[in-house]
Design a protein around this motif. Sequence first.
Motif, PDB file in Angstrom:
ATOM      1  N   PHE A  82       0.842  -1.206   0.000  1.00  0.00           N
ATOM      2  CA  PHE A  82       0.000   0.000   0.000  1.00  0.00           C
ATOM      3  C   PHE A  82       0.876   1.255   0.000  1.00  0.00           C
ATOM      4  CE2 PHE A  82      -2.774  -3.327   1.419  1.00  0.00           C
ATOM      5  CZ  PHE A  82      -3.975  -3.015   0.791  1.00  0.00           C
ATOM      6  N   ALA A  83       0.201   2.386  -0.254  1.00  0.00           N
ATOM      7  CA  ALA A  83       0.921   3.649  -0.373  1.00  0.00           C
ATOM      8  C   ALA A  83       1.409   4.184   0.972  1.00  0.00           C
ATOM      9  CB  ALA A  83       0.026   4.695  -1.046  1.00  0.00           C
ATOM     10  N   SER A  84       0.811   3.722   2.063  1.00  0.00           N
ATOM     11  CA  SER A  84       1.259   4.118   3.406  1.00  0.00           C
ATOM     12  C   SER A  84       0.690   3.121   4.403  1.00  0.00           C
ATOM     13  CB  SER A  84       0.767   5.535   3.762  1.00  0.00           C
ATOM     14  OG  SER A  84      -0.639   5.528   3.940  1.00  0.00           O
ATOM     15  N   GLY A  85       1.187   3.175   5.625  1.00  0.00           N
ATOM     16  CA  GLY A  85       0.619   2.328   6.669  1.00  0.00           C
ATOM     17  C   GLY A  85      -0.839   2.689   6.916  1.00  0.00           C
ATOM     18  N   ASN A  86      -1.140   3.991   6.916  1.00  0.00           N
ATOM     19  CA  ASN A  86      -2.528   4.403   7.131  1.00  0.00           C
ATOM     20  C   ASN A  86      -3.442   3.900   6.018  1.00  0.00           C
ATOM     21  OD1 ASN A  86      -1.885   5.690   9.482  1.00  0.00           O
ATOM     22  ND2 ASN A  86      -2.319   7.759   8.761  1.00  0.00           N
ATOM     23  N   ALA A  87      -2.947   3.885   4.780  1.00  0.00           N
ATOM     24  CA  ALA A  87      -3.756   3.369   3.667  1.00  0.00           C
ATOM     25  C   ALA A  87      -4.046   1.883   3.875  1.00  0.00           C
ATOM     26  CB  ALA A  87      -3.033   3.592   2.340  1.00  0.00           C
ATOM     27  N   ALA A  88      -3.069   1.155   4.400  1.00  0.00           N
ATOM     28  CA  ALA A  88      -3.271  -0.278   4.671  1.00  0.00           C
ATOM     29  C   ALA A  88      -4.316  -0.463   5.778  1.00  0.00           C
ATOM     30  CB  ALA A  88      -1.943  -0.918   5.064  1.00  0.00           C
ATOM     31  N   GLY A 104       2.986   0.938   3.068  1.00  0.00           N
ATOM     32  CA  GLY A 104       2.243   0.066   3.972  1.00  0.00           C
ATOM     33  C   GLY A 104       2.195  -1.333   3.403  1.00  0.00           C
ATOM     34  N   ALA A 105       1.872  -2.297   4.255  1.00  0.00           N
ATOM     35  CA  ALA A 105       1.803  -3.684   3.778  1.00  0.00           C
ATOM     36  C   ALA A 105       0.789  -4.453   4.603  1.00  0.00           C
ATOM     37  CB  ALA A 105       3.164  -4.354   3.896  1.00  0.00           C
ATOM     38  N   VAL A 146     -10.107   0.966  -4.950  1.00  0.00           N
ATOM     39  CA  VAL A 146      -9.916   2.281  -4.330  1.00  0.00           C
ATOM     40  C   VAL A 146      -8.573   2.895  -4.757  1.00  0.00           C
ATOM     41  CG1 VAL A 146      -9.907   3.530  -2.137  1.00  0.00           C
ATOM     42  CG2 VAL A 146     -11.378   1.521  -2.425  1.00  0.00           C
ATOM     43  N   GLY A 147      -7.537   2.068  -4.852  1.00  0.00           N
ATOM     44  CA  GLY A 147      -6.292   2.523  -5.459  1.00  0.00           C
ATOM     45  C   GLY A 147      -5.197   3.082  -4.579  1.00  0.00           C
ATOM     46  N   PRO A 148      -5.128   2.709  -3.272  1.00  0.00           N
ATOM     47  CA  PRO A 148      -4.045   3.262  -2.438  1.00  0.00           C
ATOM     48  C   PRO A 148      -2.733   2.481  -2.609  1.00  0.00           C
ATOM     49  CG  PRO A 148      -5.466   1.865  -1.113  1.00  0.00           C
ATOM     50  CD  PRO A 148      -6.005   1.803  -2.513  1.00  0.00           C
ATOM     51  N   VAL A 149      -2.186   2.505  -3.823  1.00  0.00           N
ATOM     52  CA  VAL A 149      -1.029   1.650  -4.140  1.00  0.00           C
ATOM     53  C   VAL A 149       0.283   2.440  -4.150  1.00  0.00           C
ATOM     54  CG1 VAL A 149      -2.343  -0.071  -5.428  1.00  0.00           C
ATOM     55  CG2 VAL A 149      -1.486   1.962  -6.617  1.00  0.00           C
ATOM     56  N   PRO A 150       1.395   1.767  -3.867  1.00  0.00           N
ATOM     57  CA  PRO A 150       2.700   2.434  -3.952  1.00  0.00           C
ATOM     58  C   PRO A 150       3.174   2.492  -5.398  1.00  0.00           C
ATOM     59  CG  PRO A 150       3.006   0.152  -3.296  1.00  0.00           C
ATOM     60  CD  PRO A 150       1.528   0.357  -3.435  1.00  0.00           C
TER      61      PRO A 150
END
Length: 373
Positions: A71-77, A202-203, A222-226
Amino acid sequence: MKFPTRAIHAGQDPDPSTGAVIPPIYMTSTFAQETPGVHKGFEYSRTDNPTRQKLETVLASLDGGQHGLAFASGNAATDTILKLLSPGDHVIAGNDLYGGTYRIFENVWRHWGIDFTYVDPNNTADFKPTDKTKLIWLETPTNPLIKITDIEAVAKQKGDALVVVDNTFASSYLQQPLALGADIVVYSSTKYLGGHSDVVGGAVTTSSDEIHERLKFLQNAVGPVPSPFDSWLLHRSLKTLHLRMEAHSNNAQAVAEFLQGNAKVDHVYYPGLAHHPGHDVAKNQMKRFGGMVSFELNGSLNAFSKSISLFTLAESLGGIESLVCHPSSMTHASIPRDIRIANGVKDNLLRLSVGVEDVDDLITDLEQALSNA
Ligand code: P1T
């Protein structure tokens, strides 16, 4: 295969087209199709990207899981996991956790009809689910008081609820929540997984096909990807995770023991100290005690901050360089003060992310800053 071998080889076969030992960064948003629907397995990089896929392979492998998602961040995960819930569902979480996680719970998800109860991380019985409890959210060690929750004991009494473990402070190397009965493991990979303070990520890992399918759907929908570049940086970092975590743990133990004897220090929070209430559980469920040490300062915070030089005053943690953070004004400022104080996060609490510099240099720096405090 053992952990270091997986860290170095999982998802890392040489590139078949060129032989490059390190596969290239697939810096592309889209992929050519021969005829509609006929392609080499990739269509669009929000859905999947070869560089991200390699990272997800190693993330799953290091947690002993079947599936990994980046994920793009821990919060996004964290936010994506909460999207598994429905209005009326109930979550039990420890009352010591990252301020940003608390903020997502209280200021984002409560609004959508999710109820949260916060309990003592040391008390397994408090995590017993009610009929409405769908998630049990554990952060262990906790941020910032480094408390320990017994993952296996909580998992044994979970009933129909899912157990999520935020494994950010321990990392996959020091703690394996899936083997202890957790359903989902979540990370801020910004921290130890990334390890160099140069990437936000995030992971999530799981061994459940069903949970993975739902989270993978949300990741794409939703698309919160790195980005491919961030995925590549993280993958590179994971290859030294085991080496870094050993070094962080060695240094943190020495720093905690030093702080314990200092007149300017009121209390030291580190599970590697025998007086820590979670010492025995941590000994069982963690390989080492990790790199995070918190303490209460008995002196001037401003003078300490100005004097300290090797520890940079900054948010975040888990990088090779040492950081110091003042949770009440920084990482945990989004928790109302009365709640924060009631949970034990005092205004004189400092949190150290002990890096992998020479430990004598770190202790000398702390010693001079404490004497000036
Ligand atoms: O910052 P981000 O990558 O979005 O991760 C959020 C997060 C999740 N879980 C834990 C346990 C965390 O510590 C964090 C982020 N924490 C900090 C930035 C900090 O300094 O504590």
